[in-house]
Design a protein around this motif. Structure first.
Motif: not given
Length: 341
Positions: A279-299
């Motif tokens: 289980e993990a959280e990842i923050t970053g930016k969408l490569v195509d649009t550069r919009e911020p994104v937060e993902l919460h799920g399982k690696i």
């Protein structure tokens, strides 16, 4: 320290020579009359009241009203701590102002890449990296230099260390901590250089360790530029770590969670040892649009080659490929990777 040196340093802090003399005199005498200060310090009587009033405004002297009026030195620790805090605050404000001026013209962060002269200056920068890192420190260096960092490494139980070195036969106790992943250097790549990297914030690079008589001629390269540092992280793993032997993994179960990483290759290196899914959280930016994104799920998977490093996370009903800084073939450019379990 001689009195002349103290006066010189006080002048650097903004005091005049007479103000410095008056404050030093008060420290010697304790609460005193202006006439006593004049007699002891040699400050002209016509100037002493103006000098003491100025010291009072600057916070170095308290005035004890009465007859006669007495002047008392403020505790030097209190004075110097206040000056230090104000000085640091002013520096931070100047940094923000300078970076903003640079960005107005160039549209990007001001890169910082410097040549550091002198072995002791290099050691200070390395210690700064270890002391200020928030998540992870990568070290590739000879054991003789690593030993100089023993105290700083032992003091940081709250970051992950990935250390590559030419270990002695037995692993020293101070390198057996739960948060240290230790590798024995694998040969030829070792001869190239030393790297010390803290998060994506700072890195330092240098060659052979100097002999004592050459220490002042030694130089290293210091970088504070996230994209440059990320490239150095890539070299750290693909040139050095991947050609070395892991002799002590981190003790993952013993470490407090969550664990945060800024380098996807460090994350994958840990996942290789602890297994998936996680289980993990990842923050970053969408490569195509550069919009911020937060993902919460399982690696659930990862890809690791000399050219590509990414993880696959199942989040919000979708599968996302997440790489590190400068990603362009993945869905997300990851900036922070947090393992929750």
């Amino acid at each position: 320290m001689r009195e002349e040196e103290i006066i010189e340093k006080l002048q650097k802090l903004g005091l005049t020579k007479y103000e410095s003399l008056a404050y030093i005199t008060l420290l010697k005498l304790g609460p005193s009359k202006a006439t006593d200060i004049t007699k002891e310090s040699g400050i002209p009587h016509t100037r002493v009241y103006d000098v003491l009033s100025s010291l009072h405004r600057k916070g170095f002297v308290d005035v004890m009203h009465g007859t006669p009026r007495l002047y008392r030195p403020v505790n030097p620790e209190v004075v110097l701590e206040r000056i230090k805090e104000e000085f640091i605050e002013d520096i931070e404000k100047l940094k923000e102002a300078f970076v903003e001026l640079y960005k107005q013209t160039h549209g990007q962060e001001l890169p910082e890449i410097w040549t550091i002269l002198g072995f002791d200056n290099t050691l200070e920068r390395v210690q700064h990296i270890i002391r200020t890192a928030r998540y992870e420190v990568l070290i590739n260096t000879p054991y003789e230099f690593l030993e100089l960092l023993r105290r700083d490494i032992k003091a940081r139980k709250d970051v992950i260390f990935v250390i590559i070195t030419n270990l002695p036969d037995e692993i020293p106790d101070w390198l057996k901590a739960d948060n240290i992943l230790l590798a024995r250097t694998g040969g030829a790549p070792w001869l190239m250089a030393s790297w010390i990297i803290g998060d994506a914030d700072y890195s330092i690079f240098f060659g052979a360790i100097p002999k004592d008589r050459r220490r002042e001629k030694f130089y290293s390269f210091w970088a504070k530029s996230p994209r440059a540092v990320f490239q150095y992280m890539h070299w750290f793993y693909t040139i050095y770590f991947d050609n070395s032997e892991v002799v002590k993994p981190i003790n993952y179960e013993a470490l407090s969670k969550p664990l945060t990483f800024v380098n996807v290759r460090t994350l994958i290196t840990i996942l290789k040892h602890v297994g998936l899914p996680r289980e993990a959280e990842i923050t970053g930016k969408l490569v195509d649009t550069r919009e911020p994104v937060e993902l919460h799920g399982k690696i659930v998977d990862y890809e690791y080659t000399p050219l590509v490093a990414n993880v696959t996370i199942e989040a919000g009903g979708n599968r996302w490929k997440v790489g590190g800084i400068s990603s362009y073939v993945e869905d997300v450019e990851g900036e922070k990777f947090i393992l929750l379990e």
